[in-house]
Design an enzyme around this catalytic site. Sequence first.
Site, mmCIF file in Angstrom:
data_model
loop_
_atom_site.group_PDB
_atom_site.id
_atom_site.type_symbol
_atom_site.label_atom_id
_atom_site.label_comp_id
_atom_site.label_asym_id
_atom_site.label_seq_id
_atom_site.Cartn_x
_atom_site.Cartn_y
_atom_site.Cartn_z
ATOM 1 N N GLU A 289 -39.977 -17.257 -37.218
ATOM 2 C CA GLU A 289 -39.841 -17.024 -35.702
ATOM 3 C C GLU A 289 -38.569 -17.758 -35.300
ATOM 4 O O GLU A 289 -39.085 -19.041 -35.121
ATOM 5 C CB GLU A 289 -41.071 -16.587 -34.854
ATOM 6 C CG GLU A 289 -40.576 -16.344 -33.631
ATOM 7 C CD GLU A 289 -42.043 -15.768 -32.729
ATOM 8 O OE1 GLU A 289 -41.757 -15.776 -31.421
ATOM 9 O OE2 GLU A 289 -42.953 -15.627 -33.386
ATOM 10 N N GLU B 23 -51.086 -17.509 -32.652
ATOM 11 C CA GLU B 23 -50.211 -18.660 -32.454
ATOM 12 C C GLU B 23 -51.008 -20.190 -32.463
ATOM 13 O O GLU B 23 -52.048 -19.811 -31.615
ATOM 14 C CB GLU B 23 -49.118 -18.707 -31.329
ATOM 15 C CG GLU B 23 -48.224 -17.619 -31.428
ATOM 16 C CD GLU B 23 -47.017 -17.832 -30.380
ATOM 17 O OE1 GLU B 23 -47.135 -18.435 -29.216
ATOM 18 O OE2 GLU B 23 -46.000 -17.078 -30.556
ATOM 19 N N THR C 283 -44.149 -23.857 -25.096
ATOM 20 C CA THR C 283 -43.949 -24.567 -26.717
ATOM 21 C C THR C 283 -42.429 -24.862 -26.386
ATOM 22 O O THR C 283 -41.683 -24.039 -25.992
ATOM 23 C CB THR C 283 -43.983 -23.639 -27.643
ATOM 24 O OG1 THR C 283 -45.431 -23.085 -27.728
ATOM 25 C CG2 THR C 283 -43.591 -24.117 -29.028
ATOM 26 N N ARG D 71 -54.474 -22.780 -27.628
ATOM 27 C CA ARG D 71 -54.072 -24.145 -27.676
ATOM 28 C C ARG D 71 -55.297 -25.081 -27.891
ATOM 29 O O ARG D 71 -56.378 -24.645 -27.617
ATOM 30 C CB ARG D 71 -53.356 -24.455 -26.120
ATOM 31 C CG ARG D 71 -51.860 -23.626 -26.243
ATOM 32 C CD ARG D 71 -51.215 -24.154 -25.001
ATOM 33 N NE ARG D 71 -49.739 -23.907 -24.844
ATOM 34 C CZ ARG D 71 -49.046 -24.687 -25.150
ATOM 35 N NH1 ARG D 71 -49.084 -25.868 -25.499
ATOM 36 N NH2 ARG D 71 -47.550 -24.245 -25.086
ATOM 37 N N ASN E 204 -46.867 -11.233 -25.618
ATOM 38 C CA ASN E 204 -47.945 -12.247 -25.754
ATOM 39 C C ASN E 204 -48.703 -12.249 -24.240
ATOM 40 O O ASN E 204 -47.925 -11.947 -23.186
ATOM 41 C CB ASN E 204 -47.069 -13.551 -25.884
ATOM 42 C CG ASN E 204 -48.129 -14.691 -25.799
ATOM 43 O OD1 ASN E 204 -48.827 -14.653 -24.969
ATOM 44 N ND2 ASN E 204 -47.502 -15.568 -26.590
ATOM 45 N N HIS F 31 -38.893 -16.325 -27.225
ATOM 46 C CA HIS F 31 -38.969 -17.642 -26.325
ATOM 47 C C HIS F 31 -37.991 -17.314 -25.378
ATOM 48 O O HIS F 31 -36.892 -17.401 -25.803
ATOM 49 C CB HIS F 31 -38.909 -19.011 -26.965
ATOM 50 C CG HIS F 31 -39.194 -20.173 -26.121
ATOM 51 N ND1 HIS F 31 -40.599 -20.330 -26.042
ATOM 52 C CD2 HIS F 31 -38.807 -20.921 -25.230
ATOM 53 C CE1 HIS F 31 -40.957 -21.065 -25.216
ATOM 54 N NE2 HIS F 31 -39.957 -21.467 -24.514
ATOM 55 N N HIS G 242 -51.819 -17.092 -28.010
ATOM 56 C CA HIS G 242 -51.810 -18.673 -28.423
ATOM 57 C C HIS G 242 -52.955 -19.578 -28.033
ATOM 58 O O HIS G 242 -53.225 -19.710 -26.977
ATOM 59 C CB HIS G 242 -50.564 -19.425 -27.756
ATOM 60 C CG HIS G 242 -50.175 -20.828 -28.258
ATOM 61 N ND1 HIS G 242 -49.245 -21.335 -27.926
ATOM 62 C CD2 HIS G 242 -50.986 -21.553 -29.009
ATOM 63 C CE1 HIS G 242 -49.093 -22.760 -28.491
ATOM 64 N NE2 HIS G 242 -50.349 -22.722 -29.197
ATOM 65 N N HIS H 63 -50.575 -15.353 -20.623
ATOM 66 C CA HIS H 63 -50.473 -15.856 -19.242
ATOM 67 C C HIS H 63 -51.291 -14.849 -18.280
ATOM 68 O O HIS H 63 -51.377 -14.886 -17.009
ATOM 69 C CB HIS H 63 -49.071 -15.986 -18.686
ATOM 70 C CG HIS H 63 -48.347 -17.127 -19.392
ATOM 71 N ND1 HIS H 63 -48.758 -18.264 -19.140
ATOM 72 C CD2 HIS H 63 -47.273 -17.232 -20.267
ATOM 73 C CE1 HIS H 63 -48.021 -19.274 -19.884
ATOM 74 N NE2 HIS H 63 -47.184 -18.565 -20.525
ATOM 75 N N ARG I 119 -55.911 -24.125 -22.479
ATOM 76 C CA ARG I 119 -55.367 -23.928 -21.177
ATOM 77 C C ARG I 119 -55.389 -22.499 -20.804
ATOM 78 O O ARG I 119 -55.339 -22.146 -19.269
ATOM 79 C CB ARG I 119 -54.024 -24.508 -20.861
ATOM 80 C CG ARG I 119 -52.868 -23.994 -21.665
ATOM 81 C CD ARG I 119 -51.405 -24.510 -21.350
ATOM 82 N NE ARG I 119 -51.455 -26.008 -21.939
ATOM 83 C CZ ARG I 119 -50.326 -26.641 -22.077
ATOM 84 N NH1 ARG I 119 -49.338 -26.049 -21.613
ATOM 85 N NH2 ARG I 119 -50.593 -27.818 -22.826
#
Length: 254
Positions: free
Chosen positions: A157, A76, A107, A48, A10, A200, A46, A13, A52
């Site tokens: 998941e 996602e 999340t 959003r 992922n 996660h 992801h 970030h 963000r």
Amino acid sequence: MAAPLRLGVNIDHVATVRNARGGDLPDPVRAAQIALLAGADGITAHLREDRRHISDLDIERLSDLLDASGRPLNLEMAVTDEMIAIALDHRPHAVCLVPERREERTTEGGLDVVGQADLLAEAVEQLRGAGSRVSLFIGADPTQIEMAAAVGAQVVELHTGAFCDFLREGRAREAGSALDALRAGAAQAADLGLEVHAGHGLDYETAPVLAAIPQVVELNIGHFLIGEAIFVGLDGAIEKMRAAMDAGRAEIGG
């Protein structure tokens, strides 16, 4: 023998760091390229509702990169009309439906599939009709897993955050209970014909533990790898994670 274990990286970030200052750098698409070269089997992003980190342009560029490389993009997203429309436009290899609250930092918890069964069944039907493999991000709860199969998802998941937090805090009893639930959930999901992923909060210590669950075929890891990249580079962090996962998988002969 257990199925081979995939690593989805992922890159959200990287975009978080970019957006903190503005401009184009660091580029999450470049991070995706490095991740693929370092051993990632696919890329997760992801999108959003508040944008963000990952942006719409990032998704366009990632789609082009992953299509050209022949590797899967796992998008996602929340179950909203806007997000469904974006997914139907891009038709990514995989869509993972996740809960989303605007005030959360990351999340928190899994989808309430039981409470949103009709909404999710409609979304799953639309996304599958467009050719995407649909995953639901859920806790290892028997009722939620059963309903995930009932609404037509192909994948679940399992949320590993509680297990990772308990282990990191030295709460062995709670970590053991959470791991037992994950093992039972993975077995139940596989028996229902669902492909099982997990993610996660995973790191070098916890990822091998999940890798040793034979029904789990994919781990999705992001924040930890991006943090480690500050010290050892993204390729170094991914290569070490890949080795840790492989060591865990070797315990069951996968």
